[in-house]
Enzyme design. Structure first.
Site, short mmCIF file in Angstrom:
data_model
loop_
_atom_site.label_atom_id
_atom_site.label_comp_id
_atom_site.label_asym_id
_atom_site.label_seq_id
_atom_site.Cartn_x
_atom_site.Cartn_y
_atom_site.Cartn_z
N GLY A 1 4.78 6.72 -1.53
CA GLY A 1 6.01 6.02 -1.85
C GLY A 1 7.22 6.34 -0.99
O GLY A 1 8.33 5.88 -1.30
N GLY A 2 7.05 7.10 0.08
CA GLY A 2 8.18 7.47 0.91
C GLY A 2 8.93 6.28 1.48
O GLY A 2 10.17 6.22 1.43
N ASP B 1 1.81 -1.18 5.16
CA ASP B 1 1.45 0.11 5.74
C ASP B 1 0.04 0.43 5.29
O ASP B 1 -0.18 1.06 4.26
CB ASP B 1 2.43 1.19 5.29
CG ASP B 1 2.19 2.52 5.97
OD1 ASP B 1 2.44 2.61 7.18
OD2 ASP B 1 1.74 3.46 5.29
N ASP C 1 -4.65 -4.27 -6.14
CA ASP C 1 -5.44 -4.36 -4.91
C ASP C 1 -4.77 -5.39 -4.01
O ASP C 1 -4.68 -6.57 -4.36
CB ASP C 1 -6.87 -4.78 -5.24
CG ASP C 1 -7.79 -4.80 -4.02
OD1 ASP C 1 -7.27 -4.87 -2.88
OD2 ASP C 1 -9.01 -4.76 -4.22
N CYS D 1 0.88 -1.19 0.00
CA CYS D 1 0.00 0.00 0.00
C CYS D 1 0.91 1.22 0.00
O CYS D 1 1.03 1.91 1.01
CB CYS D 1 -0.92 0.00 1.21
SG CYS D 1 -1.92 -1.50 1.41
N SER D 2 1.52 1.51 -1.11
CA SER D 2 2.73 2.32 -1.11
C SER D 2 2.55 3.83 -1.22
O SER D 2 3.33 4.58 -0.63
CB SER D 2 3.64 1.86 -2.26
OG SER D 2 4.88 2.51 -2.20
N ALA D 3 1.60 4.32 -2.00
CA ALA D 3 1.51 5.75 -2.29
C ALA D 3 1.47 6.58 -1.00
O ALA D 3 0.80 6.19 -0.05
CB ALA D 3 0.27 6.04 -3.14
N CYS E 1 -0.49 5.10 10.60
CA CYS E 1 -0.30 6.46 11.14
C CYS E 1 -1.50 6.82 12.01
O CYS E 1 -1.95 7.96 12.02
CB CYS E 1 -0.10 7.48 10.02
SG CYS E 1 -1.47 7.61 8.87
N ASP F 1 -0.07 0.19 -5.28
CA ASP F 1 -1.21 0.86 -4.67
C ASP F 1 -2.45 0.49 -5.45
O ASP F 1 -2.39 0.29 -6.67
CB ASP F 1 -1.04 2.38 -4.64
CG ASP F 1 -1.91 3.02 -3.58
OD1 ASP F 1 -1.45 3.16 -2.44
OD2 ASP F 1 -3.08 3.36 -3.90
#
Length: 441
Positions: free
Chosen positions: A271-272, A340, A318, A267-269, A393, A291
């Site tokens: 992308g940090g 994440d 997905d 779930c990257s975007a 987060c 993503d």
């Protein structure tokens, strides 16, 4: 002589006809009706509160449509809109003390104008009261709502007159409740249930902290607090530094470094974390940055190109859908999976004030279900002895500790390390748990 008069009359008639039809006139661009900063904020608040638009998206749209706002004006608009949304619970409370019309029965545009004025009157000392009040009143007049101006004027001037008393009441009478902490009742109760009153107060105060700036990962790979527009600085443009919160930077440091590692950030975007992992592992490794939403991939691609990373594979996927390429004979073949997950974002309310508007306990339960669906799929991809890192987060125990226990009770993993970061210590609220996959007996 008569002929000359007729010719002149014809010329006048021809010129008059051209003026009426517009023929022969130079092409004129339509005049862009410019708004003042406060007018723009009132309309932006309307889109956030009444239409459900996320604040950062509303700001992005505004600045795209109104290029006449320079950097200083954009900063002022951002401060006013963020502050008004951040303290709307308190602003509505004060308005309710002075208005005979209940908040919920006010015209929405009137409410936004008054919220903005009260925010400036009570929380921005450098703004003269007449500017805070009059610009909202002028806006109502422009909207042909003159009949509401006397009411709004009286309420705002009475609030300004009682400013010191009201602020003192906020600190004393409301020190330990939802109003004093600028939280909706549902969110206040939720945090108090998970953390108790004292920690909830500490968390809410961190949300309201005016400590400026944000974190980057600098040239040394360390967290550094900066301010201003880093995106215009050479060290950012050259890829020497990247924007990433301090707590988020911890994730890649958990990874067990290995040449030729195969890594998935599911779930990257934006992308940090994926870019951080790609930079640490070197070109012998490959990082799959995925993503679900195709339209978010450009965020990862922008970071990848700016940082000059060649060991990333960016694709839409997905995470709940199984990918057989990461399985060999039914067993996972990846060294590391970073999960994440999408979450309620309670750790970043200090930056995203409008998350207050979107919180619900039902929403948390729905997110937990989604998170477990993702975990159930991606945990399969880790090879025996490999690593699974779960992170969010948010501060919700349902999305953090309960999911940690879910992993341990449902899948063949052992907990290696976990940590929770509270907001303001010194970055955003954040949680991670690192697991090692057990070898088959």
């Amino acid at each position: 002589m008569e002929t000359e008069k007729r010719d002149k009359n014809k010329k006048r008639s021809f010129r008059r006809e051209k003026r009426q039809t517009g023929e022969g006139q130079a092409h004129r661009e339509p005049v862009l009706q410019q708004k003042t900063e406060r007018e723009a904020v009132i309309e932006l608040l309307y889109s956030v509160f009444e239409e459900g638009v996320f604040l950062h998206l509303a700001l992005r749209r505004l600045f795209a449509e109104a290029p006449y706002f320079d950097t200083r004006k954009r900063a002022f608009i951002t401060k006013l809109s963020h502050g008004t949304v951040e303290r709307y619970i308190q602003l509505d409370y004060f308005l309710s003390l002075y208005s005979k019309t209940p908040i919920e029965k006010m015209k929405p545009i009137l409410l936004q104008a008054m919220r903005l004025s009260v925010y400036q009157l009570l929380f921005l000392d450098k703004i003269p009261p007449h500017a805070a009040i009059n610009e909202s009143l002028n806006y109502l007049k422009k909207r042909k709502l003159q009949g509401l101006v006397p009411f709004a004027n009286a309420v705002l001037r009475n609030i300004n007159k009682d400013k010191e008393r009201l602020l003192e009441e906020l600190k004393s009478k409301h020190r330990e409740d939802a109003i004093g902490l600028a939280l909706p009742d549902a969110l206040f109760s939720f945090l108090k249930k998970d953390y108790g009153l004292e920690d909830t107060i500490r968390i809410a105060k961190a949300f309201l902290s005016e400590e400026g700036g944000f974190f980057i990962r600098n040239e040394k790979g360390e967290g550094e607090r900066v301010s201003g527009n880093i995106m215009e600085e050479e060290r950012f443009l050259s890829g020497d530094v990247t924007i990433q919160d301090l707590s988020s930077q911890e994730v890649a440091k958990l990874a067990h470094l290995k040449e030729g590692a195969k890594i998935l950030d599911c779930c990257s975007a934006p992308g940090g974390k994926a870019c951080h992992l790609a930079s640490l592992f070197g070109e012998s490794a490959v990082v799959y940055a995925r993503d679900e939403k195709q339209d978010k991939l450009y965020l990862i691609e922008e970071n990848q190109k700016r940082l000059g990373l060649k060991n990333m594979r960016i694709e839409a996927w997905d995470a709940r859908v199984e990918d057989l390429q990461f399985l060999e004979n039914g067993e996972g073949c990846l060294d590391l999976v970073l999960c994440d997950v999408p979450c309620s974002g309670l750790g970043v309310i200090g930056k995203k004030a409008d998350l207050r508007l979107h919180f619900s306990e039902e929403g948390v339960k729905s997110l937990q279900k989604l998170q477990r669906e993702i975990l159930s799929t991606v945990q399969k991809y880790v090879k025996p002895g490999g690593q699974l890192i779960y992170s969010t987060c948010t501060l919700s125990k349902a999305e953090n500790e309960e999911n940690r226990d879910y992993i341990l009770s449902h899948f063949p993993y052992k907990l290696e390390k976990e940590k929770k970061f509270y907001p303001g210590e010194p970055g955003d609220g954040f949680y991670y748990a690192s697991f090692i996959k057990k070898a088959k007996a």
